[in-house]
Design a protein around this motif. Structure first.
Motif, mmCIF file in Angstrom:
data_model
loop_
_atom_site.group_PDB
_atom_site.id
_atom_site.type_symbol
_atom_site.label_atom_id
_atom_site.label_comp_id
_atom_site.label_asym_id
_atom_site.label_seq_id
_atom_site.Cartn_x
_atom_site.Cartn_y
_atom_site.Cartn_z
ATOM 1 N N ASP A 1 0.843 -1.197 0.000
ATOM 2 C CA ASP A 1 0.000 0.000 0.000
ATOM 3 C C ASP A 1 0.879 1.248 0.000
ATOM 4 O O ASP A 1 1.893 1.322 0.701
ATOM 5 N N ALA A 2 0.494 2.230 -0.800
ATOM 6 C CA ALA A 2 1.282 3.453 -0.930
ATOM 7 C C ALA A 2 0.363 4.619 -1.271
ATOM 8 O O ALA A 2 -0.799 4.440 -1.645
ATOM 9 N N ALA A 3 0.907 5.821 -1.125
ATOM 10 C CA ALA A 3 0.166 7.041 -1.453
ATOM 11 C C ALA A 3 1.095 8.005 -2.168
ATOM 12 O O ALA A 3 2.297 8.047 -1.887
ATOM 13 N N THR A 4 0.545 8.758 -3.092
ATOM 14 C CA THR A 4 1.324 9.782 -3.793
ATOM 15 C C THR A 4 0.459 11.023 -3.956
ATOM 16 O O THR A 4 -0.771 10.926 -4.050
ATOM 17 N N VAL A 5 1.115 12.181 -3.955
ATOM 18 C CA VAL A 5 0.374 13.443 -3.967
ATOM 19 C C VAL A 5 0.864 14.361 -5.083
ATOM 20 O O VAL A 5 2.064 14.638 -5.186
ATOM 21 N N VAL A 6 -0.055 14.816 -5.906
ATOM 22 C CA VAL A 6 0.236 15.801 -6.943
ATOM 23 C C VAL A 6 0.132 17.182 -6.297
ATOM 24 O O VAL A 6 -0.966 17.631 -5.965
ATOM 25 N N SER B 1 -10.699 -0.261 3.845
ATOM 26 C CA SER B 1 -11.136 -0.276 5.233
ATOM 27 C C SER B 1 -10.826 1.077 5.875
ATOM 28 O O SER B 1 -9.978 1.830 5.385
ATOM 29 N N GLU B 2 -11.492 1.367 6.983
ATOM 30 C CA GLU B 2 -11.244 2.631 7.677
ATOM 31 C C GLU B 2 -9.796 2.725 8.138
ATOM 32 O O GLU B 2 -9.169 3.773 8.044
ATOM 33 N N ARG B 3 -9.243 1.611 8.621
ATOM 34 C CA ARG B 3 -7.861 1.601 9.090
ATOM 35 C C ARG B 3 -6.897 1.898 7.941
ATOM 36 O O ARG B 3 -5.985 2.716 8.071
ATOM 37 N N LEU B 4 -7.102 1.231 6.803
ATOM 38 C CA LEU B 4 -6.224 1.455 5.661
ATOM 39 C C LEU B 4 -6.377 2.882 5.144
ATOM 40 O O LEU B 4 -5.382 3.535 4.787
ATOM 41 N N ALA B 5 -7.608 3.379 5.103
ATOM 42 C CA ALA B 5 -7.835 4.741 4.620
ATOM 43 C C ALA B 5 -7.104 5.753 5.498
ATOM 44 O O ALA B 5 -6.495 6.705 4.995
ATOM 45 N N ARG B 6 -7.145 5.555 6.814
ATOM 46 C CA ARG B 6 -6.430 6.440 7.716
ATOM 47 C C ARG B 6 -4.936 6.404 7.399
ATOM 48 O O ARG B 6 -4.269 7.445 7.317
ATOM 49 N N ALA B 7 -4.401 5.203 7.210
ATOM 50 C CA ALA B 7 -2.982 5.050 6.925
ATOM 51 C C ALA B 7 -2.606 5.692 5.594
ATOM 52 O O ALA B 7 -1.540 6.309 5.466
ATOM 53 N N LEU B 8 -3.463 5.567 4.596
ATOM 54 C CA LEU B 8 -3.175 6.135 3.285
ATOM 55 C C LEU B 8 -3.122 7.661 3.331
ATOM 56 O O LEU B 8 -2.233 8.283 2.746
ATOM 57 N N VAL B 9 -4.084 8.271 4.021
ATOM 58 C CA VAL B 9 -4.099 9.731 4.116
ATOM 59 C C VAL B 9 -2.887 10.217 4.912
ATOM 60 O O VAL B 9 -2.227 11.197 4.531
ATOM 61 N N CYS B 10 -2.577 9.540 6.008
ATOM 62 C CA CYS B 10 -1.400 9.919 6.795
ATOM 63 C C CYS B 10 -0.129 9.748 5.976
ATOM 64 O O CYS B 10 0.770 10.602 6.022
ATOM 65 N N ALA B 11 -0.036 8.654 5.232
ATOM 66 C CA ALA B 11 1.140 8.430 4.386
ATOM 67 C C ALA B 11 1.256 9.517 3.329
ATOM 68 O O ALA B 11 2.355 9.981 3.019
ATOM 69 N N ALA B 12 0.122 9.937 2.774
ATOM 70 C CA ALA B 12 0.134 10.989 1.758
ATOM 71 C C ALA B 12 0.711 12.279 2.325
ATOM 72 O O ALA B 12 1.580 12.921 1.711
ATOM 73 N N ALA C 1 -6.829 9.104 -8.093
ATOM 74 C CA ALA C 1 -6.768 7.853 -8.858
ATOM 75 C C ALA C 1 -6.281 6.713 -7.974
ATOM 76 O O ALA C 1 -5.875 6.916 -6.819
ATOM 77 N N HIS C 2 -6.330 5.512 -8.519
ATOM 78 C CA HIS C 2 -5.875 4.308 -7.822
ATOM 79 C C HIS C 2 -5.194 3.397 -8.841
ATOM 80 O O HIS C 2 -5.827 2.877 -9.751
ATOM 81 N N TRP C 3 -3.884 3.241 -8.692
ATOM 82 C CA TRP C 3 -3.090 2.436 -9.615
ATOM 83 C C TRP C 3 -2.366 1.317 -8.864
ATOM 84 O O TRP C 3 -1.874 1.525 -7.751
ATOM 85 N N ILE C 4 -2.298 0.159 -9.485
ATOM 86 C CA ILE C 4 -1.541 -0.960 -8.935
ATOM 87 C C ILE C 4 -0.470 -1.366 -9.944
ATOM 88 O O ILE C 4 -0.745 -1.513 -11.138
ATOM 89 N N THR C 5 0.749 -1.540 -9.468
ATOM 90 C CA THR C 5 1.852 -1.953 -10.333
ATOM 91 C C THR C 5 1.525 -3.301 -10.971
ATOM 92 O O THR C 5 0.994 -4.193 -10.302
ATOM 93 N N PRO C 6 1.825 -3.489 -12.253
ATOM 94 C CA PRO C 6 1.533 -4.760 -12.925
ATOM 95 C C PRO C 6 2.127 -5.962 -12.193
ATOM 96 O O PRO C 6 3.177 -5.862 -11.551
ATOM 97 N N THR D 1 -1.245 1.905 -5.082
ATOM 98 C CA THR D 1 -1.088 3.336 -4.784
ATOM 99 C C THR D 1 -2.353 4.142 -5.022
ATOM 100 O O THR D 1 -2.943 4.086 -6.104
ATOM 101 N N ARG D 2 -2.731 4.899 -4.012
ATOM 102 C CA ARG D 2 -3.809 5.880 -4.183
ATOM 103 C C ARG D 2 -3.180 7.235 -4.473
ATOM 104 O O ARG D 2 -2.243 7.653 -3.797
ATOM 105 N N PHE D 3 -3.711 7.910 -5.477
ATOM 106 C CA PHE D 3 -3.229 9.224 -5.893
ATOM 107 C C PHE D 3 -4.131 10.306 -5.306
ATOM 108 O O PHE D 3 -5.361 10.204 -5.338
ATOM 109 N N PHE D 4 -3.492 11.361 -4.808
ATOM 110 C CA PHE D 4 -4.192 12.531 -4.278
ATOM 111 C C PHE D 4 -3.681 13.773 -5.014
ATOM 112 O O PHE D 4 -2.588 13.763 -5.581
ATOM 113 N N ALA D 5 -4.463 14.844 -4.950
ATOM 114 C CA ALA D 5 -4.015 16.155 -5.434
ATOM 115 C C ALA D 5 -4.143 17.146 -4.284
ATOM 116 O O ALA D 5 -5.043 17.021 -3.442
#
Length: 268
Positions: A26-31, A91-102, A165-170, A179-183
């Motif tokens: 799981d990962a996060a990236t921010v534009v 999940s709520e737990r993963l969503a929290r982690a993704l936003v914090c990671a972002a 967006a939401h991308w997964i490496t092949p 990876t979830r993408f944020f702006a």
């Protein structure tokens, strides 16, 4: 997209079941966006040529989720983890982690901090030596993000992030990310750093210009970055980006053989 010989051979092994795909982390990236003279500009980092993943590619700030990113002690303002989970089908737990990671990764790799003393404020400047010491401590994981926010009296501003967006490496790759993408808009008063820890060059670039440079072979963009920049190029301002409707659909490029040649196909 044609695959190089080595990756094509691995793709055949994976498709034939001779090689098991590597689990995606799981990962996060921010534009990070700002308005420029000719329209919106994005902050891009060029990854060092020595990196194991996407060496030499121009990317947005981001990285893997740290297990501590799910810490409920993180002070929070804006849409809740449950709301983010609904957006990203997590999940709520993963969503929290993704936003914090972002937010954490953005600070680590650019010096931009999407947090403030309260729910309606944001840090004005993060360029001092003490901020740099904290940034480095976050990078080497000697400082947890929740502790960093707590001792500075800050709350994470999830409302400053827009899901993109939401991308997964092949499955054919040896290193994979989910990876979830944020702006997000560069906050008033804040400045980006010249380079990040994993980068040897950074640049503010208009999305259309970055896409054109990639077409000319001047820079290297991975498919998710290229697609995102292409989408942003259709926006005339940062306001247009923030107002753009987004349906988050998971995309995982897959390898297929066409006419005896292995190619990567973009598909949900």
């Amino acid at each position: 997209m044609p695959l190089p010989a080595e990756l094509a051979a691995r793709a055949r092994d994976v498709l034939a079941g001779r090689v098991e795909p590597v689990p995606a982390r799981d990962a996060a990236t921010v534009v990070i966006l700002r308005d420029g003279a000719g329209g919106p500009e994005v902050y891009l980092l060029r990854r060092k040529s020595t990196m194991a993943f996407a060496a030499g590619a121009y990317v947005f700030p981001g990285g893997s989720v740290d297990e501590r990113d799910a810490d409920q002690a993180v002070a929070w303002a804006g849409p809740s983890p449950a709301e983010w989970g609904a957006v990203f089908k997590a999940s709520e737990r993963l969503a929290r982690a993704l936003v914090c990671a972002a937010v954490r990764e953005t600070f680590e790799e650019s010096g931009v901090l999407l947090a403030g003393p309260g729910p309606g404020s944001v840090v004005a400047d993060t360029t001092g030596d003490d901020w740099e010491a904290d940034r480095l401590a976050l990078i080497d994981r000697s400082l947890a993000f929740a502790d960093f926010l707590a001792w500075r009296g800050l709350v994470l501003r999830s409302d400053l992030l827009k899901p993109w967006a939401h991308w997964i490496t092949p499955e054919i790759e040896r290193k994979r990310f989910d990876t979830r993408f944020f702006a997000a808009v560069l906050p008033d008063g804040q400045r980006t750093r010249d380079v990040g820890g994993e980068a040897d060059q950074v640049v503010w670039q208009r999305p259309a210009e970055a896409v054109e440079l990639a077409r000319q072979g001047e820079i290297f963009l991975m498919p998710p970055t290229h697609r995102t920049l292409t989408e942003l190029a259709a926006c005339d301002s940062v306001g247009d980006v923030l107002a753009a409707p987004r349906e988050i659909v998971r995309i995982m490029p897959r390898a297929v053989e066409i006419g005896g040649e292995m190619r990567l196909v973009m598909a949900p």
